[in-house]
Scaffold this active site. Structure first.
Site, PDB file in Angstrom:
ATOM      1  N   SER A  38      37.025  41.393 116.929  1.00  0.00           N
ATOM      2  CA  SER A  38      37.049  40.083 116.283  1.00  0.00           C
ATOM      3  C   SER A  38      35.671  39.436 116.285  1.00  0.00           C
ATOM      4  O   SER A  38      34.867  39.653 117.180  1.00  0.00           O
ATOM      5  CB  SER A  38      38.031  39.159 117.003  1.00  0.00           C
ATOM      6  N   GLU A  91      45.353  32.693 115.239  1.00  0.00           N
ATOM      7  CA  GLU A  91      44.294  32.269 114.296  1.00  0.00           C
ATOM      8  C   GLU A  91      44.909  31.663 113.022  1.00  0.00           C
ATOM      9  O   GLU A  91      44.468  30.610 112.539  1.00  0.00           O
ATOM     10  CB  GLU A  91      43.433  33.498 113.963  1.00  0.00           C
ATOM     11  N   HIS A 140      46.120  37.732 118.356  1.00  0.00           N
ATOM     12  CA  HIS A 140      44.922  36.888 118.160  1.00  0.00           C
ATOM     13  C   HIS A 140      44.940  36.348 116.727  1.00  0.00           C
ATOM     14  O   HIS A 140      44.753  35.156 116.481  1.00  0.00           O
ATOM     15  CB  HIS A 140      43.660  37.734 118.407  1.00  0.00           C
ATOM     16  N   ASN A 141      45.210  37.223 115.783  1.00  0.00           N
ATOM     17  CA  ASN A 141      45.212  36.795 114.378  1.00  0.00           C
ATOM     18  C   ASN A 141      46.383  35.865 114.059  1.00  0.00           C
ATOM     19  O   ASN A 141      46.231  34.934 113.272  1.00  0.00           O
ATOM     20  CB  ASN A 141      45.239  38.017 113.449  1.00  0.00           C
ATOM     21  N   LYS A 147      45.018  42.153 119.315  1.00  0.00           N
ATOM     22  CA  LYS A 147      44.249  41.657 118.159  1.00  0.00           C
ATOM     23  C   LYS A 147      45.194  41.065 117.109  1.00  0.00           C
ATOM     24  O   LYS A 147      44.889  40.056 116.471  1.00  0.00           O
ATOM     25  CB  LYS A 147      43.413  42.793 117.543  1.00  0.00           C
TER      26      LYS A 147
HETATM   27  C1  6PG Z   1      38.612  38.369 113.180  1.00  0.00           C
HETATM   28  C2  6PG Z   1      39.488  37.987 112.037  1.00  0.00           C
HETATM   29  C3  6PG Z   1      39.460  38.993 110.961  1.00  0.00           C
HETATM   30  C4  6PG Z   1      40.164  38.470 109.699  1.00  0.00           C
HETATM   31  C5  6PG Z   1      41.528  39.058 109.555  1.00  0.00           C
HETATM   32  C6  6PG Z   1      42.614  38.149 109.050  1.00  0.00           C
HETATM   33  O1  6PG Z   1      39.155  38.324 114.254  1.00  0.00           O
HETATM   34  O2  6PG Z   1      37.432  38.666 112.996  1.00  0.00           O
HETATM   35  O3  6PG Z   1      40.804  37.832 112.474  1.00  0.00           O
HETATM   36  O4  6PG Z   1      39.996  40.158 111.467  1.00  0.00           O
HETATM   37  O5  6PG Z   1      40.156  37.116 109.663  1.00  0.00           O
HETATM   38  O6  6PG Z   1      41.334  40.113 108.683  1.00  0.00           O
HETATM   39  O7  6PG Z   1      42.580  38.136 107.703  1.00  0.00           O
HETATM   40  P1  6PG Z   1      43.708  37.638 106.709  1.00  0.00           P
HETATM   41  O8  6PG Z   1      43.701  36.148 106.799  1.00  0.00           O
HETATM   42  O9  6PG Z   1      43.144  38.129 105.415  1.00  0.00           O
HETATM   43  O10 6PG Z   1      44.997  38.266 107.053  1.00  0.00           O
END
Ligand code: 6PG
Length: 455
Positions: free
Chosen positions: A121, A183, A179-180, A176
């Protein structure tokens, strides 16, 4: 791709010798020569022939695969595997689905090649200057690549590298994924703050409000990014209002929601964030349904101090839910993930880095249950009223705040000792004889009753 190039430059900068390979299809003929010119480094070798690339590496070979998650990974593995030798280490750094990683690791085991699934990430800048690295696989393989990974990773506040072997097989890619998911909800919460303020404040004024939040407990990389976006102009006008209000995604958010549903973990904010993107994608229908509404503009007075409390309230619950999802999945998969180590690895280099992550890391070092930590619990109790008021303002203004309201609903639910699930149990037994437990008997005992269905 850009992540692979940035990681290679990072490794060269840390004094490592690097061989890079890219296929030389017509569209990608110049990738390797261009990158060699860009890097201009004596410790870099470039290849468009896979065998020559593999032969350039010292044994046991340490290869980091950076291709788009999905079939492309299997495609490259198909070509690469026969060229590898016993004991080589293959690391895969895409946003892969953890069950794919489990399958691939098993396959590689049969070839006696080590396989590590590594969640990376930090985007392009993170890859170049120090990403956060979430590894999954076996310890023997990890020990062999640990010195390299530690060199390229970001450093935490104690100057320890933001990389760790979080568990076996798919554990790194799963972490991960979550994490997303977190996010997605953090991004959505910032979008909800923006949505709530937009009717009454100019973009400059919203910027000023958020700027004051970027110090202390609410500060974060994503807030900082949002501040940059709010300031960006194209010619003389702000760019943001010209960006289409439709948010795409690549899969990790959905997988995090699927995991929550599969294991019955109430990760309501990340699911709402995925759903909010789905709503955003129904642009034409949204336009047509809005047209039929009374067009009186709605505008409510929003207290920005209370909004800040509501924002932090929702962020804390979002992170707590994500951590529970990791913890429960870890139990199911027998991964033994250390939650403290997860937030420590997230404390720098990654998209989630923030003061909150640092605070959570300090708490998790002492205890695993975030909601029961007195500092967290006291803040949530204290901010509940501010969340109520913010949501009332959002309703007066007809502004959808799916993540923030979901945070409050979750909080109500989790702080209600006596829920209404007794009625659900009774309904299940009444129409399907699914049995029920009683609060006047041990919960290990199950009963069925002849409910008075005919009134
Ligand atoms: C990171 C991000 C990166 C990206 C993802 C999510 O940790 O560097 O999470 O991996 O933001 O690809 O992308 P989407 O919003 O396109 O699903």
């Amino acid at each position: 791709g850009v992540m692979g190039k940035s990681l290679a430059l990072n490794a060269l900068d840390k004094g490592l010798s690097v061989s890079v390979y890219n296929r030389d299809t017509l569209a990608e003929k110049e990738v390797i020569p261009d990158f060699q010119t860009q890097a201009n480094h004596p410790a870099l070798q470039g290849f468009t022939n896979l065998e020559a690339f593999v032969n350039s590496l010292q044994k046991p070979r340490k290869i980091l695969l950076m291709v788009t998650a999905g079939n492309a990974v299997d495609g490259v593995l198909g070509n690469l595997t026969s060229l590898l030798s016993k004991g080589d280490i293959l690391m895969e750094g895409g946003n892969s689905y953890y069950r794919d990683t489990q399958r691939r690791e098993k396959h590689m085991q049969s070839k006696e090649v080590h396989y590590l699934g590594i969640g990376i990430s930090g985007g392009e800048a993170g890859a170049l200057n120090g990403p956060s690295l979430m590894a999954g696989g076996n310890m023997e393989a990890y020990e062999l690549v640990k010195p390299l990974l530690e060199k390229i990773a970001a450093k935490d506040t104690n100057l320890q590298p933001c990389v760790s072997l979080l568990g076996p097989n798919g554990a790194g890619h799963f972490v991960k994924t979550i994490h997303n998911g977190i996010e997605y909800a953090e991004m959505q919460l910032l979008a909800e703050v923006y949505a709530l303020l937009r009717p009454s404040l100019s973009q400059e004024e919203i910027y000023e409000v958020l700027l004051s939040w970027n110090e202390g407990p609410t500060s974060s990389f994503l807030l900082e990014t949002t501040l940059g976006i709010l300031q960006t102009k194209e010619e003389d006008a702000f760019l943001l209002p010209k960006v289409l209000d439709v948010a795409k995604s690549k899969g990790t958010g959905t997988w995090s929601g699927e995991a929550a549903l599969r294991y019955g973990v109430p990760a309501t904010l990340l699911i709402q964030a995925v759903m909010a993107r789905a709503v955003s994608n129904r642009k034409d229908l949204r336009v047509s349904l809005e047209e039929k509404l009374d067009d009186t503009p709605f505008e409510a007075t929003v207290d920005t101090e209370k909004l800040k409390m509501a924002y932090q309230f929702a962020r804390i619950l979002n992170h707590a839910q994500g951590m529970e999802l990791i913890s429960e999945t870890s139990k199911e998969e027998k991964w033994n993930i250390n939650l403290f180590e997860v937030t420590r690895v997230w404390s720098n280099g990654c998209i989630l880095r923030s003061q909150l992550i640092e605070e959570l890391t300090a708490i998790l070092q002492k205890q695993p249950s975030l909601l029961e930590a007195s500092k967290i619990y006291t803040s949530l109790v204290q901010w509940e009223g501010a969340v109520n008021e913010t949501l009332i303002a959002s309703m007066e203004q007809r502004t959808p705040l799916p993540c923030m309201s979901s945070a409050l609903q979750y909080w109500y639910g989790m702080t209600t000792a006596n829920s209404s699930a007794n009625l659900i149990q009774a309904q299940r037994d009444a129409f399907g004889a699914h049995t029920f437990q009683r609060n006047d008997r041990p919960s290990s005992d199950f009963f069925t009753s002849s409910w008075n269905l005919n009134g």
